[in-house]
Design a protein around this motif. Structure first.
Motif: not given
Length: 263
Positions: A48-55
């Motif tokens: 979730e951290l990786a996905v949130f970072s990209a967003s």
């Protein structure tokens, strides 16, 4: 993990003065706290951290791919990626032995490749990622503890894909996410320690019960029963707890063990 109630688009895109910066920082902290609280386990949190970072870190109207990389004992591992494409880019970096993410972890400083076609520091690596359509790369260090280090590796298909404001936002996010990452890693260590303790207690319980069975069957002392158990373990080249489990199964229709650590 449930979807977060807000999106990264709700956070300010630039630090236009103290108020905007404070609002952005508060929003990041709140979202990261949600990630920790809602994650089912450490891997869920990292993903979730990786996905949130990209967003969060994608420039307005653009798209980026993010990896979260952690190095322990100097060995880097991508623990989460926002897309499969991001993982491929990091695997290439590890294969060539260096790149912006590894440099950011090693130096503790943000590393920016504005145009991979013009980059001279890692010619083989940048040529490889360029073939995958990457135009620019941003590596942001995440400061951990001890011999561990981490970084966000952010890939953009655009050349000069990150403005100074984008980089400042990524660095601010890196500061806050590093704190959350340290917390999650500590929680993961505690969970592992708890599981190890439960396993040890169950093993100890099995051995103690088996010793009691041997004492009853042979009318011997606890010390003698333990010696018998060890001799059986050595002669059969089987772990002590496995020999104990076999003895329990031979005398009890319900071999399930209970300890005071069971939840």
């Amino acid at each position: 993990m449930d979807a977060l109630p807000h999106t990264a688009d709700a956070l300010p895109r630039a630090a236009d003065g103290y108020t905007a910066l404070a609002v952005m920082q508060d929003g990041i902290i709140s979202r990261l706290q949600d990630l920790v609280l809602q994650a089912d386990d450490a891997q869920d949190f990292f993903q979730e951290l990786a996905v949130f970072s990209a967003s969060l870190l994608a420039p307005a109207g653009g798209e980026v791919h993010c990896n979260v990389t952690v190095a322990r004992r100097k060995r880097p591992v991508s623990i989460a990626s926002s897309t499969p494409r991001a993982r491929v880019m990091d695997d290439l970096q590890y294969a060539f032995g260096d790149g912006p993410c590894l440099t950011a972890m090693r130096t503790g400083k943000t590393t920016y490749v504005a145009d991979v076609a013009e980059e001279q520091r890692w010619p083989e690596y940048v040529q490889a990622v360029s073939a995958h359509g990457v135009g620019s790369i941003l590596g942001v260090p995440l400061h951990l503890e001890g011999d561990s280090s981490a970084a966000l590796n952010i890939y953009s298909t655009a050349v000069h894909g990150f403005s100074p404001e984008d980089i400042a936002r990524a660095e601010l996010f890196g500061e806050q996410s590093a704190k959350t990452l340290r917390l999650e890693l500590r929680l993961a260590q505690l969970r592992d320690a708890k599981e190890d303790l439960e396993a040890a207690m169950k093993s100890r319980t099995a051995i103690d019960i088996a010793v009691g069975v041997i004492m009853a069957q042979n009318r011997c002392s606890q010390e003698s029963a333990m010696a018998i158990l060890r001799k059986a373990s050595n002669s059969r080249n089987i772990k002590l707890r496995d020999v104990a489990a076999g003895i329990i199964e031979s005398v009890s229709p319900d071999s399930a063990l209970r300890t005071h650590f069971d939840e």
